[in-house]
Enzyme design. Structure first.
Site, PDB file in Angstrom:
ATOM      1  N   SER A 129      64.930  -1.031 -19.054  1.00  0.00           N
ATOM      2  CA  SER A 129      63.363  -1.258 -18.871  1.00  0.00           C
ATOM      3  C   SER A 129      63.114  -1.821 -17.558  1.00  0.00           C
ATOM      4  O   SER A 129      63.502  -1.254 -16.661  1.00  0.00           O
ATOM      5  CB  SER A 129      62.891  -2.164 -20.134  1.00  0.00           C
ATOM      6  OG  SER A 129      61.568  -2.211 -20.254  1.00  0.00           O
TER       7      SER A 129
ATOM      8  N   ASP B 120      58.684   7.122 -25.611  1.00  0.00           N
ATOM      9  CA  ASP B 120      58.369   6.028 -24.743  1.00  0.00           C
ATOM     10  C   ASP B 120      57.253   6.697 -23.893  1.00  0.00           C
ATOM     11  O   ASP B 120      57.036   7.506 -23.297  1.00  0.00           O
ATOM     12  CB  ASP B 120      59.580   5.772 -23.933  1.00  0.00           C
ATOM     13  CG  ASP B 120      59.386   4.620 -22.771  1.00  0.00           C
ATOM     14  OD1 ASP B 120      58.161   4.253 -22.614  1.00  0.00           O
ATOM     15  OD2 ASP B 120      60.638   4.315 -22.125  1.00  0.00           O
TER      16      ASP B 120
ATOM     17  N   HIS C  71      60.544   2.828 -27.001  1.00  0.00           N
ATOM     18  CA  HIS C  71      61.100   1.967 -25.751  1.00  0.00           C
ATOM     19  C   HIS C  71      61.974   1.040 -26.375  1.00  0.00           C
ATOM     20  O   HIS C  71      61.557   0.225 -27.236  1.00  0.00           O
ATOM     21  CB  HIS C  71      59.867   1.392 -25.022  1.00  0.00           C
ATOM     22  CG  HIS C  71      60.360   1.042 -23.802  1.00  0.00           C
ATOM     23  ND1 HIS C  71      60.633   1.745 -22.624  1.00  0.00           N
ATOM     24  CD2 HIS C  71      60.507  -0.387 -23.401  1.00  0.00           C
ATOM     25  CE1 HIS C  71      60.769   0.920 -21.874  1.00  0.00           C
ATOM     26  NE2 HIS C  71      60.794  -0.554 -22.081  1.00  0.00           N
TER      27      HIS C  71
END
Length: 328
Positions: free
Chosen positions: A166, A273, A302
């Site tokens: 991320s 995502d 995600h």
């Protein structure tokens, strides 16, 4: 279908601050709920199947790293590849001792196997970008100079990879750009490639995946909007290169340098995502100057591999093939 042990969420997120368990203070700082994200201690016990310990990087900045060493070390005749990892959290949350990151790094280190350094960095908005990138580079320089017995005895400094999840994936990209220009200064640390796991990117105009997942219960665009507002330099918009590297050509010459160095890049994502279109655009841009592989799966969300052990095992196989395929 929800991953095992992960509750289904159906409500629309209308308050990103409440969702993230943060409070915006009048002085521009954040109050982060200490109970929202559990932490865990390192394990150096004699019965541990994988050892971990915390080491300070820069006490003046309160930055530090958690090092993970497979036990017994190592299973291979040579030293282990060195995996330098950055955690996620939108640049405003997180640390190497968060339980989800600790468990994720423990499994990666044990199953690949690698010696893994999970390096922390200062958070925004108290320390806006590029503070995190500065800390990331400082952590790389620290690795090559710190007198640590685990690194000295078990890490192959000539076989190093930079990885992040991320926001950590964004870190790996931007720290990688800097590192490619400082290869001589980083010696004997030799970087072989970057691993961007669901990297955190954005832009001013919504892309199709963001529109499609505008009400995503796990990580909708409204949450990432807030994170970018809090972490980007004051007055910068989301087409700033820190957020949207595809908006300009300012990094292309550095990508060519990476290619000339023989670096490889792996970008991992899924179509559940909201940022998958951003990640795929990045792959297309990087293909012009470097050997890059995009691995994009169907479904998911995600951060899936951080909370679903079966998906984490599948990811570890991909990482193992990528890292060890280039090991001699």
């Amino acid at each position: 279908m929800a991953a095992e042990g992960i509750p289904l969420r159906s409500t629309i997120i209308d308050d990103p601050c409440k969702y993230l368990h943060i409070t915006l203070n009048p002085d521009g700082t954040l109050t982060r709920s200490p109970n929202a994200f559990p932490t865990t201690s390192p394990d150096v016990s004699s019965t541990a199947t994988l050892l971990s310990k915390d080491v300070p990087i820069n006490p003046a900045k309160s930055t530090w790293a958690r090092i993970f060493l497979p036990k017994p070390p190592p299973l291979h005749p040579n030293k282990l590849p060195l995996l330098h990892y950055f955690h996620g959290g939108g640049f405003i949350l997180g640390s190497p001792d968060l339980a989800m990151f600790h468990e994720f790094c423990s499994n990666v280190a044990a199953e690949l196997p690698v010696l893994l350094v999970s390096a922390g960095y200062r958070l925004a908005p108290e320390h806006r970008l590029p503070a995190a990138y500065d800390d990331g580079m400082e952590a790389l320089r620290w690795v090559k100079t710190v007198q640590d017995d685990w690194l000295r005895d078990h890490a192959d400094f000539s076989n190093c990879f930079i990885m992040g999840s991320s926001a950590g994936g964004n870190m790996a990209y931007h720290v990688g750009l800097r590192a490619a220009q400082e290869t001589d200064d980083l010696s004997p640390l030799k970087i072989k490639g970057l691993i961007l796991h669901q990297p955190f990117f954005g832009g001013v105009q919504r892309v199709q995946s963001e529109l499609r997942l505008t009400n995503d219960p796990f990580f909708p665009p409204c949450v990432s909007d807030l994170m970018w507002e809090l972490c980007l330099p004051v007055s910068a918009n989301r087409d700033h290169t820190y957020c949207n590297p595809t908006a300009g050509e300012d990094s292309f010459s550095v990508l060519e340098e990476m290619g000339a160095l023989g670096w490889r890049v792996l970008v991992i994502g899924c179509d559940g995502d909201q940022m998958i279109d951003r990640q795929m655009e990045l792959v297309k841009m990087m293909e012009k100057g470097i050997k890059v592989e995009g691995r994009f799966g169907a479904g998911g969300f995600h951060g899936l591999e951080l909370v679903d052990s079966s998906k984490a095992k599948s990811l570890n196989l991909v990482l193992q093939n990528f890292i060890w395929s280039d090991s001699s």
